[in-house]
Design a protein around this motif. Structure first.
Motif, PDB file in Angstrom:
ATOM      1  N   UNK A 184       0.860  -1.181   0.000  1.00  0.00           N
ATOM      2  CA  UNK A 184       0.000   0.000   0.000  1.00  0.00           C
ATOM      3  C   UNK A 184       0.898   1.233   0.000  1.00  0.00           C
ATOM      4  N   UNK A 185       0.916   1.961  -1.112  1.00  0.00           N
ATOM      5  CA  UNK A 185       1.823   3.103  -1.249  1.00  0.00           C
ATOM      6  C   UNK A 185       1.490   4.242  -0.295  1.00  0.00           C
ATOM      7  N   UNK A 186       0.275   4.285   0.246  1.00  0.00           N
ATOM      8  CA  UNK A 186      -0.077   5.349   1.188  1.00  0.00           C
ATOM      9  C   UNK A 186       0.823   5.328   2.420  1.00  0.00           C
ATOM     10  N   UNK A 187       1.280   4.143   2.821  1.00  0.00           N
ATOM     11  CA  UNK A 187       2.134   4.059   4.010  1.00  0.00           C
ATOM     12  C   UNK A 187       3.479   4.741   3.795  1.00  0.00           C
ATOM     13  N   UNK A 188       3.915   4.855   2.543  1.00  0.00           N
ATOM     14  CA  UNK A 188       5.227   5.450   2.276  1.00  0.00           C
ATOM     15  C   UNK A 188       5.247   6.949   2.523  1.00  0.00           C
ATOM     16  N   UNK A 189       4.089   7.587   2.462  1.00  0.00           N
ATOM     17  CA  UNK A 189       4.039   9.052   2.540  1.00  0.00           C
ATOM     18  C   UNK A 189       4.417   9.581   3.916  1.00  0.00           C
ATOM     19  N   UNK A 190       4.331   8.738   4.945  1.00  0.00           N
ATOM     20  CA  UNK A 190       4.621   9.205   6.303  1.00  0.00           C
ATOM     21  C   UNK A 190       5.973   8.733   6.819  1.00  0.00           C
ATOM     22  N   UNK A 191       6.764   8.116   5.955  1.00  0.00           N
ATOM     23  CA  UNK A 191       8.062   7.604   6.393  1.00  0.00           C
ATOM     24  C   UNK A 191       9.017   8.741   6.744  1.00  0.00           C
ATOM     25  N   UNK A 192       9.859   8.502   7.761  1.00  0.00           N
ATOM     26  CA  UNK A 192      10.987   9.388   7.991  1.00  0.00           C
ATOM     27  C   UNK A 192      11.926   9.308   6.787  1.00  0.00           C
TER      28      UNK A 192
END
Length: 383
Positions: A184-192
Motif C-alpha cells: 500500500x503506497x499510502x504508508x510510504x508518505x509518512x516515512x521518515x
C-alpha cells in the motif's frame, strides 16, 4: 531380511503467492483483502489477527479503528479478532517479549491453521510476526502488509522469517511463504527520510547483481529518489520486488540449501555493522556501506575498474546514503568477524558475492583480509 530394507519416498510441494499493489488497503471501498479471503475459503467467516508496528500506528493514529471498521464492513466473510500493536524496528527481533506477545495473541484469539495473521509494518516487524505465524500450530496463514520501502521491495516479498538471538542476526528463522503480500503506497508518505532512503539500497543491490538496465534507471533517478518523488519510487519498488521474486522462483534454491546467496550482496558487513552500532544503523544504510565496501575490494583485486567503482559510490551518495564505515582505526578486525559469522550462517562454506561489472555477479570463496582492511580505509577516505 525384508524389514531391514530402507524405505524411501519423494514428494514435492508447490507454493503460490502473489504481491498486490494498492492504496488505502483498509478503506471501505477497497475490496482487495476481502477478495483474497473470499477466494481462500467458502466455508464461512475467516478469523484475522492484525499485528501492527507501533511506529506505523503512531504515524496513522486511525489505523486500528480503520482495520476494525473494515472487518465490520466485510463481516460476511471475516472477523478481526484483535489489533495488536507491538514494537517495530530491530528491537522487535531482539527482545523475545514481542515474539511472545504475538504467540500469546495467536493462542488467545484461537487463530488456527485456517485463520490469518496480518503483519503490518516494516521489515523487522514482518520478519518477527512471520516467524511467530510459522511456528504457531506448525504454521498459520500469513498476509504481509509492508509499510516501508525496504519491506515493500525486499524484506516482505521473500519466503524468510526470523528473529535475532545470541547477538546474531536472523539466527532463529523459517522458510515459510506468505499467503499474499499487499503493498500500500499510502504508508510510504509518512516515512521518515532515513526510512525512505534506506530501502533504496536493496534496489541498488539487486540491480548490480542482476539488471544493468535497472541500475541505469536508479543511477539517473538517484537525486529524484532522494527528493522523495513517488513515481520513481513506485517503479523502484515494483522492479526490485519483481527481480527478488523471480530469483526465489527461478533460481533453483528457494530455501537456500546451497551456499551461494547473491541477494546477500553487501550483507556480510551490513549485518555486523548493525550489531556493532547497536542497530543505530538502519538495515538499508548498513547494506549501502557493505556494498560500497565490497565493490571497493573488488576494485582493489582487479575485478572492476575505477569508473565502475565511482559510478556505484556516486549513485549511493546521490540517493542519500552516508558511506563512511563507523569504526575507528584499529577496529577493523571487529568488522571482519562478520565474515566468519556469515560463513557459519551459510552452513560452513564461505561464499561472498561480488560483481565483475554492473549487472553481473561473481561468487568468491576467499577474502583477503588485509586487502579488505585496505578497502575499508580507502572507502572512508573517499567518504
Amino acid at each position: 531380511m525384508e524389514f531391514l530394507k530402507p524405505i524411501r519416498q519423494r514428494f514435492a510441494v508447490e507454493y503460490d503467492y502473489t504481491l498486490h499493489f494498492t492504496q488505502d488497503v483498509f478503506g471501505a471501498d477497497n475490496p482487495l483483502l476481502y477478495e483474497l479471503l473470499k477466494d481462500y475459503s467458502s466455508q464461512g467467516k475467516v478469523k484475522l489477527l492484525a499485528v501492527v508496528d507501533d511506529a506505523v500506528s503512531q504515524a496513522h493514529p486511525d489505523l486500528s479503528d480503520k482495520i476494525a471498521a473494515y472487518g465490520k464492513h466485510f463481516a460476511d466473510n471475516m472477523v478481526i479478532t484483535e489489533v495488536l500493536v507491538v514494537s517495530g524496528g530491530e528491537k522487535a527481533k531482539v527482545d523475545t517479549a514481542h515474539l511472545n506477545a504475538v504467540l500469546e495473541a495467536i493462542d488467545g484469539n484461537r487463530i488456527c491453521r485456517h485463520s490469518f495473521v496480518l503483519a503490518i509494518g516494516g521489515g523487522a516487524l514482518v520478519d518477527m510476526v512471520g516467524y511467530a505465524a510459522a511456528i504457531a500450530h506448525r504454521g498459520v496463514k500469513l498476509i504481509r502488509i509492508p509499510t516501508t520501502v525496504l519491506s515493500q521491495n525486499d524484506a516482505a516479498v521473500g519466503v524468510k522469517n526470523s528473529v535475532n538471538i545470541f547477538g546474531k542476526k536472523n539466527f532463529l528463522g523459517t522458510f515459510a511463504p506468505p499467503f499474499a503480500i499487499i503493498n500500500d503506497s499510502d504508508f510510504l508518505t509518512t516515512l521518515e527520510k532515513r526510512d525512505w532512503v534506506s530501502g533504496i539500497a536493496e534496489a541498488v543491490k539487486v540491480a548490480l547483481i542482476k539488471d544493468a538496465t535497472f541500475y541505469g534507471y536508479l543511477e539517473a533517478n538517484a537525486k529524484a529518489l532522494a527528493r522523495r518523488e513517488m513515481e520513481p519510487m513506485q517503479y523502484l519498488i515494483h522492479r526490485c520486488a519483481e527481480l527478488h521474486m523471480q530469483h526465489i522462483a527461478q533460481g533453483g534454491d528457494p530455501f537456500e540449501s546451497g551456499s551461494s546467496r547473491p541477494l546477500d550482496f553487501g550483507h556480510w558487513a551490513a549485518h555486523k555493522l548493525e550489531q556493532l552500532t547497536q542497530y543505530e544503523l538502519r538495515h538499508g544504510e548498513a547494506v549501502a556501506i557493505g556494498m560500497a565496501l565490497d565493490v571497493t575490494y573488488a576494485h582493489l583485486i582487479g575485478m572492476i575498474d575505477a569508473t565502475t567503482l565511482e559510478r556505484i559510490k556516486t549513485t549511493l551518495t546521490d540517493s542519500g546514503f552516508e558511506l563512511k564505515i563507523p569504526i575507528e582505526k584499529g577496529q577493523e578486525d571487529s568488522l571482519l568477524v562478520g565474515l566468519e559469522e556469515f560463513r557459519e550462517h551459510l552452513g560452513g562454506e564461505l561464499c561472498i558475492t561480488l560483481i565483475s561489472e554492473i549487472g553481473k555477479k561473481v561468487d568468491v570463496d576467499t577474502i583477503d583480509k588485509e586487502t579488505m582492511k585496505k578497502a575499508m580505509w580507502q572507502l572512508n577516505q573517499w567518504s
